[in-house]
Write an enzyme that holds these catalytic residues in place. Structure first.
Site, PDB file in Angstrom:
ATOM      1  N   GLY A  62      -5.625  -3.864  12.597  1.00 22.17           N
ATOM      2  CA  GLY A  62      -5.344  -2.647  11.828  1.00 22.17           C
ATOM      3  C   GLY A  62      -6.324  -2.468  10.678  1.00 22.17           C
ATOM      4  N   LYS A 120      10.460  -2.383   3.797  1.00 20.29           N
ATOM      5  CA  LYS A 120       9.653  -3.310   2.977  1.00 20.29           C
ATOM      6  C   LYS A 120      10.546  -4.029   1.962  1.00 20.29           C
ATOM      7  CE  LYS A 120       5.597  -2.706   4.727  1.00 20.29           C
ATOM      8  NZ  LYS A 120       4.928  -3.777   5.462  1.00 20.29           N
ATOM      9  N   SER A 171       4.503  -2.905  -0.544  1.00 20.98           N
ATOM     10  CA  SER A 171       3.937  -1.615  -0.948  1.00 20.98           C
ATOM     11  C   SER A 171       4.499  -1.181  -2.291  1.00 20.98           C
ATOM     12  CB  SER A 171       4.333  -0.591   0.117  1.00 20.98           C
ATOM     13  OG  SER A 171       4.119   0.705  -0.344  1.00 20.98           O
ATOM     14  N   ALA A 172       3.741  -0.351  -2.987  1.00 25.16           N
ATOM     15  CA  ALA A 172       4.220   0.241  -4.242  1.00 25.16           C
ATOM     16  C   ALA A 172       5.450   1.105  -4.009  1.00 25.16           C
ATOM     17  CB  ALA A 172       3.113   1.090  -4.844  1.00 25.16           C
ATOM     18  N   LEU A 192      -4.529  10.974   1.750  1.00 25.62           N
ATOM     19  CA  LEU A 192      -5.514  11.903   1.189  1.00 25.62           C
ATOM     20  C   LEU A 192      -6.954  11.651   1.652  1.00 25.62           C
ATOM     21  CD1 LEU A 192      -6.023  14.245  -0.787  1.00 25.62           C
ATOM     22  CD2 LEU A 192      -6.420  12.524  -2.548  1.00 25.62           C
ATOM     23  N   PHE A 239      -1.170  -0.679  -3.756  1.00 24.66           N
ATOM     24  CA  PHE A 239      -1.090   0.711  -4.203  1.00 24.66           C
ATOM     25  C   PHE A 239      -1.785   1.579  -3.129  1.00 24.66           C
ATOM     26  CE2 PHE A 239       1.410   1.031  -8.063  1.00 24.66           C
ATOM     27  CZ  PHE A 239       1.859  -0.274  -8.058  1.00 24.66           C
ATOM     28  N   TYR A 283      10.860   3.594   5.707  1.00 17.97           N
ATOM     29  CA  TYR A 283       9.682   2.715   5.609  1.00 17.97           C
ATOM     30  C   TYR A 283       9.793   1.827   4.358  1.00 17.97           C
ATOM     31  CZ  TYR A 283       5.022   1.144   4.296  1.00 17.97           C
ATOM     32  OH  TYR A 283       3.965   0.373   3.875  1.00 17.97           O
TER      33      TYR A 283
HETATM   34  P1  NAD Z   1      -2.257  -0.390  10.376  1.00 16.13           P
HETATM   35  O1  NAD Z   1      -1.277   0.410  11.139  1.00 16.13           O
HETATM   36  O2  NAD Z   1      -3.687   0.008  10.428  1.00 16.13           O
HETATM   37  O3  NAD Z   1      -2.158  -1.934  10.808  1.00 16.13           O
HETATM   38  C1  NAD Z   1      -0.961  -2.525  11.239  1.00 16.13           C
HETATM   39  C2  NAD Z   1      -1.280  -3.294  12.510  1.00 16.13           C
HETATM   40  O4  NAD Z   1      -0.100  -3.932  12.979  1.00 16.13           O
HETATM   41  C3  NAD Z   1      -1.802  -2.409  13.642  1.00 16.13           C
HETATM   42  O5  NAD Z   1      -2.950  -2.993  14.206  1.00 16.13           O
HETATM   43  C4  NAD Z   1      -0.646  -2.374  14.638  1.00 16.13           C
HETATM   44  O6  NAD Z   1      -1.107  -2.223  15.971  1.00 16.13           O
HETATM   45  C5  NAD Z   1       0.009  -3.728  14.383  1.00 16.13           C
HETATM   46  N1  NAD Z   1       1.431  -3.802  14.703  1.00 16.13           N
HETATM   47  C6  NAD Z   1       2.424  -2.964  14.299  1.00 16.13           C
HETATM   48  N2  NAD Z   1       3.601  -3.387  14.762  1.00 16.13           N
HETATM   49  C7  NAD Z   1       3.359  -4.531  15.477  1.00 16.13           C
HETATM   50  C8  NAD Z   1       4.176  -5.442  16.182  1.00 16.13           C
HETATM   51  N3  NAD Z   1       5.489  -5.259  16.286  1.00 16.13           N
HETATM   52  N4  NAD Z   1       3.598  -6.516  16.775  1.00 16.13           N
HETATM   53  C9  NAD Z   1       2.264  -6.717  16.690  1.00 16.13           C
HETATM   54  N5  NAD Z   1       1.436  -5.879  16.029  1.00 16.13           N
HETATM   55  C10 NAD Z   1       1.977  -4.799  15.434  1.00 16.13           C
HETATM   56  O7  NAD Z   1      -1.753  -0.447   8.870  1.00 16.13           O
HETATM   57  P2  NAD Z   1      -2.496  -0.984   7.580  1.00 16.13           P
HETATM   58  O8  NAD Z   1      -2.818   0.178   6.725  1.00 16.13           O
HETATM   59  O9  NAD Z   1      -3.550  -1.934   7.934  1.00 16.13           O
HETATM   60  O10 NAD Z   1      -1.281  -1.741   6.884  1.00 16.13           O
HETATM   61  C11 NAD Z   1      -1.063  -3.125   7.055  1.00 16.13           C
HETATM   62  C12 NAD Z   1       0.225  -3.507   6.363  1.00 16.13           C
HETATM   63  O11 NAD Z   1       0.142  -3.138   4.974  1.00 16.13           O
HETATM   64  C13 NAD Z   1       1.450  -2.798   6.914  1.00 16.13           C
HETATM   65  O12 NAD Z   1       2.520  -3.706   6.920  1.00 16.13           O
HETATM   66  C14 NAD Z   1       1.696  -1.699   5.915  1.00 16.13           C
HETATM   67  O13 NAD Z   1       3.058  -1.333   5.849  1.00 16.13           O
HETATM   68  C15 NAD Z   1       1.243  -2.339   4.620  1.00 16.13           C
HETATM   69  N6  NAD Z   1       0.832  -1.351   3.620  1.00 16.13           N
HETATM   70  C16 NAD Z   1      -0.135  -0.439   3.939  1.00 16.13           C
HETATM   71  C17 NAD Z   1      -0.497   0.522   2.997  1.00 16.13           C
HETATM   72  C18 NAD Z   1      -1.550   1.560   3.331  1.00 16.13           C
HETATM   73  O14 NAD Z   1      -1.615   2.573   2.648  1.00 16.13           O
HETATM   74  N7  NAD Z   1      -2.408   1.361   4.327  1.00 16.13           N
HETATM   75  C19 NAD Z   1       0.107   0.543   1.734  1.00 16.13           C
HETATM   76  C20 NAD Z   1       1.084  -0.410   1.441  1.00 16.13           C
HETATM   77  C21 NAD Z   1       1.434  -1.358   2.393  1.00 16.13           C
HETATM   78  C1  UD1 Z   2       1.801   7.798   0.526  1.00 14.20           C
HETATM   79  C2  UD1 Z   2       3.223   7.412   0.871  1.00 14.20           C
HETATM   80  C3  UD1 Z   2       3.507   6.051   0.248  1.00 14.20           C
HETATM   81  C4  UD1 Z   2       2.486   5.006   0.703  1.00 14.20           C
HETATM   82  C5  UD1 Z   2       1.086   5.513   0.312  1.00 14.20           C
HETATM   83  C6  UD1 Z   2      -0.028   4.576   0.716  1.00 14.20           C
HETATM   84  C7  UD1 Z   2       4.436   9.548   1.060  1.00 14.20           C
HETATM   85  C8  UD1 Z   2       5.461  10.446   0.426  1.00 14.20           C
HETATM   86  N1  UD1 Z   2       4.132   8.440   0.360  1.00 14.20           N
HETATM   87  O1  UD1 Z   2       1.763   7.899  -0.858  1.00 14.20           O
HETATM   88  O2  UD1 Z   2       4.791   5.611   0.588  1.00 14.20           O
HETATM   89  O3  UD1 Z   2       2.729   3.757   0.069  1.00 14.20           O
HETATM   90  O4  UD1 Z   2       0.877   6.791   0.947  1.00 14.20           O
HETATM   91  O5  UD1 Z   2      -0.163   4.575   2.107  1.00 14.20           O
HETATM   92  O6  UD1 Z   2       3.958   9.803   2.147  1.00 14.20           O
HETATM   93  N2  UD1 Z   2      -2.221  14.843  -1.062  1.00 14.20           N
HETATM   94  C9  UD1 Z   2      -2.562  16.184  -0.990  1.00 14.20           C
HETATM   95  N3  UD1 Z   2      -2.824  16.708   0.237  1.00 14.20           N
HETATM   96  C10 UD1 Z   2      -2.759  15.980   1.394  1.00 14.20           C
HETATM   97  C11 UD1 Z   2      -2.413  14.603   1.307  1.00 14.20           C
HETATM   98  C12 UD1 Z   2      -2.145  14.075   0.053  1.00 14.20           C
HETATM   99  O7  UD1 Z   2      -2.629  16.871  -1.989  1.00 14.20           O
HETATM  100  O8  UD1 Z   2      -2.996  16.532   2.482  1.00 14.20           O
HETATM  101  C13 UD1 Z   2      -1.962  14.260  -2.394  1.00 14.20           C
HETATM  102  C14 UD1 Z   2      -0.557  13.702  -2.558  1.00 14.20           C
HETATM  103  O9  UD1 Z   2       0.332  14.695  -3.001  1.00 14.20           O
HETATM  104  C15 UD1 Z   2      -0.826  12.596  -3.598  1.00 14.20           C
HETATM  105  C16 UD1 Z   2      -2.246  12.111  -3.283  1.00 14.20           C
HETATM  106  O10 UD1 Z   2      -2.839  13.167  -2.556  1.00 14.20           O
HETATM  107  O11 UD1 Z   2      -0.820  13.131  -4.885  1.00 14.20           O
HETATM  108  C17 UD1 Z   2      -2.281  10.856  -2.443  1.00 14.20           C
HETATM  109  O12 UD1 Z   2      -1.495  11.052  -1.268  1.00 14.20           O
HETATM  110  P1  UD1 Z   2      -1.339   9.912  -0.144  1.00 14.20           P
HETATM  111  O13 UD1 Z   2      -2.690   9.450   0.274  1.00 14.20           O
HETATM  112  O14 UD1 Z   2      -0.451  10.458   0.917  1.00 14.20           O
HETATM  113  O15 UD1 Z   2      -0.672   8.687  -0.897  1.00 14.20           O
HETATM  114  P2  UD1 Z   2       0.711   8.606  -1.721  1.00 14.20           P
HETATM  115  O16 UD1 Z   2       1.221   9.953  -2.047  1.00 14.20           O
HETATM  116  O17 UD1 Z   2       0.472   7.696  -2.861  1.00 14.20           O
END
Ligand code: NAD
Ligand code: UD1
Length: 343
Positions: free
Chosen positions: A13, A155, A127-128, A202, A180, A151
């Protein structure tokens, strides 16, 4: 050379693939487990290309406890970094059971096998979104916790499960990392964020507008109490985030407290949507057309980390600038307009 083997669930991922690179470059051996439900095997090939080293991966669902047991028996990992999970807030509202099953049952399966195999070192991706929305900014780790969608709940529930097991069994050495807003990608442009389906976040949306995939960006609200009225977030470069996992691995080896080591990974510095658009325009030399629309349900005006505990406990700080974040994102987007389509 550090020959400790780290099992990375969800390693194909977005954050997982970057962490694979950083771990291998820090000298760790890695083994990846992923069912590719939101990723591509090509990401792993690209990781190997960046690092110039091979590693094994298992195409496996983390909920398949029997197969997981076999992986532990064969690989004998030193520690686990658990990224595998579903992560879309919106999708989780429509698919609550699927999210609880994947994220919670997946983690329970992993924790059971870890305990049976006496592998007690774990880094968990939180996650935050686990913080109560009305909390004071910047957010410190001891702020009130609560989540208002499946979601975030998943967490929070996993965090509670981890706190419960750690409290009664001193063998566990666990770090909970609360991310974050992860953005950017490896500077080679070979790996990056390639979600299956339309992105919700975003920066991937801005880059698709810049490349012409999308006509314009909808800005969700310009009447927030922020400098320019648009939402402010704490964007952290994914390579910085990946390094936070190496720092956490080092820190948990000496961590024997009754609570897991729990830290925010963020910068402490916020950028508004308009600031992000302007930074991306400068990095890409493209104009990003946008329109103002109403607020998105569930959004906060501002969300910022207090990153001081990570500095103290992990000796970790985010280093990369917003300019670098946008330049790297634009390179990834330009090199991979359709995501991972070729090796
Ligand atoms: P992602 O979807 O790119 O990566 C997650 C990976 O886990 C993927 O490759 C998916 O195929 C695999 N996966 C999901 N369910 C599975 C299962 N049951 N068995 C085996 N593999 C499985 O997401 P990411 O952005 O890399 O996020 C990684 C972790 O960080 C996640 O747990 C996510 O909730 C957490 N997180 C992400 C963000 C973000 O904004 N990207 C923010 C806060 C927390
Ligand atoms: C989202 C998730 C949050 C997750 C985080 C990181 C929601 C409500 N929250 O938060 O749980 O931890 O992503 O993955 O989905 N924005 C626009 N236009 C768009 C998309 C976003 O204006 O098309 C704005 C949003 O209002 C925000 C900022 O961009 O102010 C960032 O958005 P986003 O990337 O979705 O992150 P979070 O809102 O922080």
């Amino acid at each position: 050379m550090n020959k400790k083997k780290i099992l990375i669930t969800g390693g194909a991922g977005y954050i997982g693939s970057h962490t694979c690179v950083v771990l291998m470059q820090a000298g760790f051996e890695i083994v990846v487990l992923d069912n590719f439900c939101n990723s591509s095997e090509i990401a792993l090939t690209r990781v190997k290309k960046i690092v110039g080293r091979d590693f094994k991966h298992y195409v496996l669902d983390v909920r398949d406890t029997d197969s997981l047991r076999n992986v532990f028996a064969v690989e004998k990992p030193f520690a686990v970094i658990h990224f595998a999970g579903l992560k879309s807030v919106n999708e989780s509202i429509d698919q609550a059971l699927n999210y609880y099953d994947n994220n919670i049952a997946g983690t329970l399966s992993l924790l059971k096998v870890m305990k049976e195999s006496q592998v007690y070192k774990l880094i968990f991706s939180s996650s935050a979104t686990v913080y109560q929305q009305s909390t004071i900014m910047p957010i410190a780790e001891n702020s009130l916790l609560s989540a208002c969608q499946p979601y975030g709940q998943s967490k929070l529930m996993i965090e509670e499960i981890i706190r419960d097991i750690v409290k009664v069994d001193a063998n566990w050495q666990v770090a909970i990392l609360r991310y974050f807003n992860p953005v950017g990608n490896h500077e080679s442009g070979l790996i990056g964020e390639a979600p299956c389906g339309k992105p919700n976040n975003l920066l991937p949306l801005i880059s698709q507008v810049a490349s012409g995939e999308l006509a314009n960006l909808s800005i969700f609200g310009n009447d927030y109490p922020t400098l320019d009225g648009t939402g402010v977030r704490d964007y952290v470069h994914v390579m910085d985030l990946a390094k936070g996992h190496v720092a956490a691995l080092q820190a948990i080896e000496s961590w024997h407290e009754a609570l897991p080591l729990t830290v925010n990974l963020g910068t402490g510095r916020g950028y508004s949507v308009l600031e992000m658009i302007h930074a991306f325009e400068a990095a890409s030399a493209k104009v990003i057309p946008y329109k103002m629309v109403g607020r998105r349900a569930g959004d906060l005006a501002v969300c910022l980390a207090d990153p001081s505990l990570a500095a103290t406990l992990l000796d970790w700080q985010a280093k990369e600038s917003i300019e670098k974040i946008c330049a790297d994102t634009w390179l990834w987007q330009s090199m991979n307009p359709q995501g991972y389509t070729e090796i």
